[in-house]
Scaffold this active site. Structure first.
Site, mmCIF file in Angstrom:
data_model
loop_
_atom_site.group_PDB
_atom_site.id
_atom_site.type_symbol
_atom_site.label_atom_id
_atom_site.label_comp_id
_atom_site.label_asym_id
_atom_site.label_seq_id
_atom_site.Cartn_x
_atom_site.Cartn_y
_atom_site.Cartn_z
ATOM 1 N N ASN A 108 -6.101 3.908 -5.987
ATOM 2 C CA ASN A 108 -6.699 4.110 -4.676
ATOM 3 C C ASN A 108 -7.600 5.337 -4.792
ATOM 4 O OD1 ASN A 108 -7.197 4.361 -1.838
ATOM 5 N ND2 ASN A 108 -5.301 3.235 -1.464
ATOM 6 N N THR A 109 -8.214 5.721 -3.701
ATOM 7 C CA THR A 109 -9.110 6.872 -3.720
ATOM 8 C C THR A 109 -8.334 8.163 -3.977
ATOM 9 O OG1 THR A 109 -8.880 6.861 -1.333
ATOM 10 C CG2 THR A 109 -10.878 5.882 -2.235
ATOM 11 N N ASN A 138 0.845 -1.197 0.000
ATOM 12 C CA ASN A 138 0.000 0.000 0.000
ATOM 13 C C ASN A 138 0.879 1.245 0.000
ATOM 14 O OD1 ASN A 138 -1.655 2.156 0.642
ATOM 15 N ND2 ASN A 138 -3.008 0.953 1.966
ATOM 16 N N PHE A 139 1.078 1.804 -1.209
ATOM 17 C CA PHE A 139 1.810 3.068 -1.383
ATOM 18 C C PHE A 139 0.783 4.161 -1.715
ATOM 19 C CE2 PHE A 139 5.748 0.771 -3.432
ATOM 20 C CZ PHE A 139 6.049 0.188 -2.211
ATOM 21 N N SER A 140 -0.419 4.038 -1.178
ATOM 22 C CA SER A 140 -1.483 4.863 -1.757
ATOM 23 C C SER A 140 -2.530 5.383 -0.788
ATOM 24 C CB SER A 140 -2.186 4.047 -2.844
ATOM 25 O OG SER A 140 -2.572 2.776 -2.348
ATOM 26 N N CYS A 141 -2.487 4.986 0.500
ATOM 27 C CA CYS A 141 -3.531 5.486 1.407
ATOM 28 C C CYS A 141 -3.431 7.013 1.466
ATOM 29 C CB CYS A 141 -3.361 4.883 2.803
ATOM 30 S SG CYS A 141 -4.590 5.532 3.934
HETATM 31 C C1 LIG Z 1 -13.874 2.837 3.435
HETATM 32 C C2 LIG Z 1 -12.711 2.531 2.544
HETATM 33 C C3 LIG Z 1 -11.552 1.959 3.085
HETATM 34 C C4 LIG Z 1 -10.466 1.673 2.276
HETATM 35 N N1 LIG Z 1 -9.349 1.096 2.820
HETATM 36 C C5 LIG Z 1 -8.292 0.769 2.037
HETATM 37 C C6 LIG Z 1 -7.146 0.101 2.556
HETATM 38 O O1 LIG Z 1 -7.073 -0.235 3.747
HETATM 39 N N2 LIG Z 1 -6.148 -0.187 1.718
HETATM 40 C C7 LIG Z 1 -6.173 0.135 0.376
HETATM 41 O O2 LIG Z 1 -5.232 -0.160 -0.359
HETATM 42 N N3 LIG Z 1 -7.254 0.766 -0.143
HETATM 43 C C8 LIG Z 1 -8.295 1.080 0.644
HETATM 44 N N4 LIG Z 1 -9.410 1.679 0.089
HETATM 45 C C9 LIG Z 1 -9.427 2.002 -1.357
HETATM 46 C C10 LIG Z 1 -10.144 0.934 -2.184
HETATM 47 O O3 LIG Z 1 -9.495 -0.322 -2.091
HETATM 48 C C11 LIG Z 1 -10.228 1.338 -3.669
HETATM 49 O O4 LIG Z 1 -8.914 1.479 -4.173
HETATM 50 C C12 LIG Z 1 -10.989 2.644 -3.886
HETATM 51 O O5 LIG Z 1 -12.119 2.725 -3.053
HETATM 52 C C13 LIG Z 1 -11.433 2.816 -5.347
HETATM 53 O O6 LIG Z 1 -12.296 1.772 -5.744
HETATM 54 P P1 LIG Z 1 -13.913 1.966 -5.866
HETATM 55 O O7 LIG Z 1 -14.132 3.089 -6.827
HETATM 56 O O8 LIG Z 1 -14.410 0.640 -6.346
HETATM 57 O O9 LIG Z 1 -14.383 2.306 -4.492
HETATM 58 C C14 LIG Z 1 -10.520 1.971 0.890
HETATM 59 C C15 LIG Z 1 -11.692 2.528 0.356
HETATM 60 C C16 LIG Z 1 -12.772 2.804 1.157
HETATM 61 C C17 LIG Z 1 -14.020 3.407 0.542
#
Ligand SMILES: Cc1cc2nc3c(=O)[nH]c(=O)nc-3n(C[C@H](O)[C@H](O)[C@H](O)COP(=O)(O)O)c2cc1C
Length: 381
Positions: free
Chosen positions: A218-219, A151-154
């Protein structure tokens, strides 16, 4: 006709190319077991770290919706409003590595043919932190994880040497990947932040460090809207908010743009696409850009927490697509059409222009543009 849904991605065999991404759907053993029962080809666990984390008060994630008539984007539920995005400021798993270890083993014993990727995260400021990455990697693979996602992206880590702050620093991307690859016996995927000027730079650094695949997106860094009546952020604690991550339908085009940059720069490398997928009509874009697998979060969260309906729709969509294209294009499996539209993204200057006689100064009859004024017509005459 039976179709072949399987893919081999970074050497791992998947019975179908759809994974739950690292997020709430994969935060527990029971969720992951339910996800596999529902039909997901793989899961990426909620990110596991070495130190316990404590999340903020109240909601860790909320959903924004928008109305058909007013385009108002709000976390308030309104009748008839459609999903716009998810917004979250959730940290990594609040469970320890010791908690995860036996669960990874049990999940793999229950579903040996499904894929479990362990998402891991540590700091990167010194050798001790690099050893933390190695410890996480060794425990996860020792318990049976099929691969590792770094995870280089949180997007909401305050620490300068963690999360998306690693993904914004090509040096750290290389060093951490290399440290994990030193001990890894399973494929290593790097999940990059979309919040950099040129994601190709960080991807190249990960590949230099030995990464087997890049995962994106990631987001996206974002804030919740301010309520026009209360003048408070729609999600806040004691009136305060910090930058969080945007996911769901709103990020599909943004994430596709990142993915196109990646797959064009490295056509022979492996990519897993994420962002705004809820059924096959979105997943197809990622495959056509060159992704070998697709991951889902927001749509699954909103579908009984692990997306049993979402995976059914994804599989049905893939089956229908393969059945329709087998005869016309000879496409019998994902590999046959993966990347088929990657070369359609070119420089603006390479896009065809109309001949002079057909050119209307851009005043075509298109939504959002006024009809040409008399002046414009005179200029063209
Ligand atoms: C509530 C929440 C928690 C998340 N936690 C993580 C995480 O722990 N590690 C990670 O790599 N991405 C995390 N993500 C990102 C998601 O894995 C994903 O990359 C992102 O939501 C985009 O995908 P989507 O459009 O289908 O939501 C999280 C996203 C949400 C909404």
């Amino acid at each position: 006709m039976s179709v072949d849904r399987s893919v081999t991605f970074t050497g791992i065999k998947f019975e179908n190319p759809f994974l739950l991404s690292s997020a709430p759907p994969t935060e527990s053993e029971s969720n992951i077991l339910r996800a596999f029962e529902g039909g997901w080809g793989g899961v990426v666990t909620k990110t596991i770290g070495l130190h316990p984390v404590v999340n903020v008060y109240g909601a860790k994630a909320k959903f924004m919706r928008t109305g058909a008539d007013d385009s108002h984007v709000s976390m308030k539920k309104r009748p008839g409003a459609a999903l716009h995005s998810s917004w979250n400021w959730e940290l990594i798993s609040d469970k320890t590595l010791e908690w995860w270890a036996p669960r990874i083993r049990r999940i793999k014993e229950a579903f040996p043919d499904r894929v479990l990727i362990a998402s891991i995260m540590a700091g990167s400021g010194n050798d001790k932190e690099l050893k933390h990455w190695q410890e996480l990697a060794e425990v996860a693979q020792g318990e049976g994880a099929d691969g590792l996602e770094l995870n280089f992206s949180c997007p909401h880590m305050d620490r300068r040497d963690m999360g998306s702050n690693i993904g914004k620093d090509q040096g750290l991307c290389s060093v951490v990947t290399e440290a994990v690859k030193e001990v890894a016996k399973v494929p290593v995927w790097c999940k990059l932040t979309p919040a950099t000027a040129d994601i190709v730079v960080e991807a190249a650094a990960c590949f230099r460090g030995g990464a087997d695949a890049i995962v994106s997106s990631n987001t996206f860094p974002s804030l919740p809207p301010i309520d026009p009546e209360t003048l408070e952020f729609e999600i806040n604690v004691d009136g305060f908010v910090s930058s969080g991550g945007l996911g769901g339908p709103a990020i599909l085009p943004l994430s596709l743009a990142k993915m196109a940059q990646l797959t064009k720069a490295f056509p022979d490398k492996s990519f897993s696409g994420i962002g705004g997928v809820s059924d096959f009509s979105q997943a197809i874009s990622y495959f056509l850009l060159g992704c070998g697998t697709v991951q889902v979060c927001t749509a699954a969260v909103l579908d009984q927490a692990v997306g049993p309906t979402v995976i059914k729709k994804l599989l049905a969509g893939l089956d229908q697509f393969l059945e329709a294209h087998a005869a016309t294009d000879g496409w019998k499996r994902i590999e046959d059409f993966r990347g088929a539209r990657r070369d359609r993204i070119v420089l603006q200057s390479e896009i065809r222009r109309p001949a002079a006689a057909e050119y209307h100064s851009g005043y075509e009859n298109v939504e959002g543009y006024a009809a040409p004024s008399a002046d414009d017509v005179a200029v063209r005459a």
